[in-house]
Design a protein around this motif. Structure first.
Motif, mmCIF file in Angstrom:
data_model
loop_
_atom_site.group_PDB
_atom_site.id
_atom_site.type_symbol
_atom_site.label_atom_id
_atom_site.label_comp_id
_atom_site.label_asym_id
_atom_site.label_seq_id
_atom_site.Cartn_x
_atom_site.Cartn_y
_atom_site.Cartn_z
ATOM 1 N N TRP A 102 0.902 -1.210 -0.102
ATOM 2 C CA TRP A 102 -0.042 0.134 0.006
ATOM 3 C C TRP A 102 0.761 1.066 0.049
ATOM 4 O O TRP A 102 0.541 2.163 -0.823
ATOM 5 C CB TRP A 102 -0.812 0.048 1.228
ATOM 6 N N ASN A 103 1.885 1.262 0.648
ATOM 7 C CA ASN A 103 2.928 2.394 0.918
ATOM 8 C C ASN A 103 3.505 2.840 -0.401
ATOM 9 O O ASN A 103 3.843 3.812 -0.848
ATOM 10 C CB ASN A 103 3.856 2.151 2.087
ATOM 11 N N GLU A 104 4.100 1.479 -1.207
ATOM 12 C CA GLU A 104 4.743 1.970 -2.559
ATOM 13 C C GLU A 104 3.702 2.012 -3.376
ATOM 14 O O GLU A 104 4.013 2.728 -4.355
ATOM 15 C CB GLU A 104 5.129 0.423 -2.768
ATOM 16 N N THR A 105 2.401 1.759 -3.432
ATOM 17 C CA THR A 105 1.577 1.924 -4.544
ATOM 18 C C THR A 105 0.758 3.219 -4.719
ATOM 19 O O THR A 105 0.352 3.765 -5.615
ATOM 20 C CB THR A 105 0.561 0.796 -4.548
ATOM 21 N N ALA A 106 0.456 3.574 -3.455
ATOM 22 C CA ALA A 106 -0.344 4.746 -3.330
ATOM 23 C C ALA A 106 0.259 6.190 -3.838
ATOM 24 O O ALA A 106 -0.530 6.829 -4.673
ATOM 25 C CB ALA A 106 -0.640 5.254 -1.808
ATOM 26 N N PRO A 107 1.502 6.199 -3.793
ATOM 27 C CA PRO A 107 2.085 7.370 -4.680
ATOM 28 C C PRO A 107 1.888 7.202 -5.960
ATOM 29 O O PRO A 107 1.759 8.192 -6.969
ATOM 30 C CB PRO A 107 3.583 7.510 -4.381
ATOM 31 N N LEU A 108 1.778 6.154 -6.809
ATOM 32 C CA LEU A 108 1.445 6.029 -8.117
ATOM 33 C C LEU A 108 0.247 6.403 -8.635
ATOM 34 O O LEU A 108 -0.227 6.632 -9.661
ATOM 35 C CB LEU A 108 1.810 4.471 -8.417
ATOM 36 N N VAL A 109 -0.834 6.052 -7.687
ATOM 37 C CA VAL A 109 -2.342 6.528 -8.118
ATOM 38 C C VAL A 109 -2.698 7.853 -7.571
ATOM 39 O O VAL A 109 -3.622 8.249 -8.047
ATOM 40 C CB VAL A 109 -3.108 5.276 -7.670
ATOM 41 N N LEU A 110 -1.875 8.487 -6.643
ATOM 42 C CA LEU A 110 -2.393 9.607 -6.040
ATOM 43 C C LEU A 110 -2.473 10.725 -7.170
ATOM 44 O O LEU A 110 -3.503 11.631 -7.199
ATOM 45 C CB LEU A 110 -1.505 10.153 -4.871
ATOM 46 N N PRO A 111 -1.743 10.833 -8.174
ATOM 47 C CA PRO A 111 -1.832 11.757 -9.254
ATOM 48 C C PRO A 111 -3.287 11.836 -9.956
ATOM 49 O O PRO A 111 -3.513 12.704 -10.519
ATOM 50 C CB PRO A 111 -0.875 11.635 -10.148
ATOM 51 N N GLU A 112 -3.893 10.300 -9.915
ATOM 52 C CA GLU A 112 -5.139 10.201 -10.412
ATOM 53 C C GLU A 112 -6.384 10.639 -9.819
ATOM 54 O O GLU A 112 -7.451 10.623 -10.319
ATOM 55 C CB GLU A 112 -5.245 8.963 -11.246
ATOM 56 N N ALA A 137 -7.907 12.023 -2.657
ATOM 57 C CA ALA A 137 -6.429 11.921 -2.087
ATOM 58 C C ALA A 137 -6.169 12.237 -0.621
ATOM 59 O O ALA A 137 -5.460 11.657 0.039
ATOM 60 C CB ALA A 137 -5.668 13.086 -3.004
ATOM 61 N N ALA A 138 -7.193 13.006 -0.149
ATOM 62 C CA ALA A 138 -7.108 13.449 1.234
ATOM 63 C C ALA A 138 -7.520 11.994 2.208
ATOM 64 O O ALA A 138 -6.944 11.605 3.121
ATOM 65 C CB ALA A 138 -8.077 14.262 1.664
ATOM 66 N N LEU A 139 -8.676 11.332 1.785
ATOM 67 C CA LEU A 139 -8.994 9.863 2.242
ATOM 68 C C LEU A 139 -7.627 9.153 2.118
ATOM 69 O O LEU A 139 -7.496 8.555 3.214
ATOM 70 C CB LEU A 139 -10.166 9.558 1.585
ATOM 71 N N LEU A 140 -7.260 8.755 0.950
ATOM 72 C CA LEU A 140 -6.319 7.655 0.833
ATOM 73 C C LEU A 140 -5.077 8.085 1.733
ATOM 74 O O LEU A 140 -4.517 7.275 2.521
ATOM 75 C CB LEU A 140 -5.746 7.853 -0.572
ATOM 76 N N GLN A 141 -4.615 9.322 1.763
ATOM 77 C CA GLN A 141 -3.373 9.775 2.547
ATOM 78 C C GLN A 141 -3.690 9.577 4.202
ATOM 79 O O GLN A 141 -2.817 8.992 4.840
ATOM 80 C CB GLN A 141 -2.922 10.921 2.311
ATOM 81 N N ALA A 142 -4.972 10.384 4.526
ATOM 82 C CA ALA A 142 -5.233 9.976 5.838
ATOM 83 C C ALA A 142 -5.336 8.520 6.441
ATOM 84 O O ALA A 142 -4.802 8.231 7.566
ATOM 85 C CB ALA A 142 -6.459 10.783 6.049
ATOM 86 N N GLU A 143 -6.069 7.674 5.642
ATOM 87 C CA GLU A 143 -6.278 6.387 6.049
ATOM 88 C C GLU A 143 -4.662 5.309 5.926
ATOM 89 O O GLU A 143 -4.652 4.457 6.869
ATOM 90 C CB GLU A 143 -7.146 5.575 4.966
ATOM 91 N N LEU A 144 -3.863 5.658 5.028
ATOM 92 C CA LEU A 144 -2.811 5.043 4.878
ATOM 93 C C LEU A 144 -1.944 5.271 6.189
ATOM 94 O O LEU A 144 -1.318 4.927 6.772
ATOM 95 C CB LEU A 144 -1.893 5.475 3.751
ATOM 96 N N ALA A 145 -1.891 6.847 6.432
ATOM 97 C CA ALA A 145 -1.192 7.084 7.944
ATOM 98 C C ALA A 145 -1.888 6.386 9.057
ATOM 99 O O ALA A 145 -1.083 6.034 10.064
ATOM 100 C CB ALA A 145 -1.294 8.848 8.136
ATOM 101 N N TYR A 146 -3.007 6.323 9.150
ATOM 102 C CA TYR A 146 -3.970 5.716 10.136
ATOM 103 C C TYR A 146 -3.382 3.909 10.243
ATOM 104 O O TYR A 146 -2.977 3.595 11.251
ATOM 105 C CB TYR A 146 -5.164 5.813 10.080
ATOM 106 N N GLN A 147 -3.351 3.539 9.092
ATOM 107 C CA GLN A 147 -2.962 2.043 9.061
ATOM 108 C C GLN A 147 -1.608 2.035 9.216
ATOM 109 O O GLN A 147 -1.238 0.811 10.242
ATOM 110 C CB GLN A 147 -3.154 1.480 7.720
#
Length: 326
Positions: free
Chosen positions: A147-157, A163-173
């Motif tokens: 998840w940590n490796e792949t999230a930056p690849l999809v964030l620009p889309e 993007a806010a949800l993805l970044q917040a949830e990744l930080a939480y996990q």
């Protein structure tokens, strides 16, 4: 279960002869899924499924195939990889690593009722316990590190809200994964993708779990949460269905009761399961591979599930009380 690599009847026949399974009668590509090439194979020895692995390597594959063998021999209804005269269950077809497994009977139950969810929950617990004797180790390759490796690849889309949800949830996990409670969770081999289309039923009778190619060693609670996120949700909204969730969870606990640590972290693991599939669907949707037969899943479904899991945490005791009150 897409078709990335065309397989000729001659190539399939060669494998059947190697495995002493007789003559090829029919070879049919399977549409659906997004990871591997799959065909239904009908031959004089019976019905099988041929899988050519497009992403997994020959070094990774023995874990999955031997896990299936182990579970099948322990009485769990899973596909059993077919071996050649030397006992080898990993083969090569069209230059790709491949496996041939027996085809399970029945059909996927895409509109499950509580009775189906109970069958899944009980069998999932049995599978977890049966996996304790499996001696191979391989991590869940689609867990937090991925998840940590792949999230930056999809964030620009993504748009700003996504993007806010993805970044917040990744930080939480990442925070949850560092906690002592998470370290205390029981672990072992898990399916990690036990959706409705990966389970077979004949009526109300569960006839098998299949598609173990996301399996790995992870927490049993994560596996349970992934399962509940598909079997116990209202598909249009992602909201959980209390009656189905109660049936699945109670049946699971009748075989393997949850620990206190697991009960406390079920809400977090439900969010983790939703995040995992949201990220992977974003990846497949925005960065697709070419295939003859390929229909990527809409990532918005698991975005909705994740938002529901954040807004309405899953609490084990709530299912039982809600179900009893109805």
């Amino acid at each position: 279960m897409a078709v990335f690599t065309p397989v000729s009847p001659e190539a399939a026949s060669a494998l059947l002869h190697k495995l002493h399974l007789g003559e090829l009668i029919e070879l049919r590509g399977i549409a659906g899924g997004i990871e591997n090439t799959n065909y239904f194979v009908t031959c004089t020895a019976g019905e099988y499924v041929l899988t050519l692995f497009e992403r997994l390597t020959a070094e990774q594959l023995p874990f999955y195939l031997h896990l299936m063998k182990h579970l099948a021999h322990a009485g769990i209804p899973v596909p059993d990889p077919q071996a050649d005269a030397h006992g080898e269950i990993l083969h090569s077809v069209c230059g790709k690593p491949a496996a041939l497994v027996n085809r399970l009977t029945g059909h996927s139950q895409l509109a499950p009722q509580p009775v189906h969810c109970a069958a899944v929950g009980g069998m999932l617990a049995r599978m977890h316990l049966a996996g304790r004797g499996f001696d191979r180790q391989q991590p869940n390759l689609r867990s937090l590190a991925w998840w940590n490796e792949t999230a930056p690849l999809v964030l620009p889309e993504l748009d700003a809200s996504e993007a806010a949800l993805l970044q917040a949830e990744l930080a939480y996990q990442n925070h949850v994964a560092e906690s002592p409670a998470y370290a205390a969770l029981p672990r072992g081999p898990v399916h990690a993708d036990l959706f409705r289309d990966n389970v077979m039923f004949e009526g109300e009778q569960l006839t098998g779990f299949f598609d173990f190619y996301f399996a790995g060693v992870d927490t049993w609670l994560f596996d349970l949460a992934v399962c509940m996120n598909d079997w116990c949700v209202h598909l249009p909204t992602g909201a959980h269905d209390a009656r189905r969730a109660s049936a699945l969870l109670q049946a699971y606990e009748a075989v393997r009761p949850l620990t206190a640590a697991e009960r406390g972290l079920l809400p977090a693991m439900a969010r983790a399961g939703a995040l995992r599939f949201w990220i992977s669907r974003l990846w497949d949707w925005h960065l697709p591979r070419e295939a003859e037969v390929l229909t990527p899943h809409d990532p918005q479904h698991f975005e909705r599930v994740l938002r529901q899991r954040v807004a309405h945490p899953l609490v084990p005791s709530a299912y039982a009380s809600t179900c009893l009150s109805e």
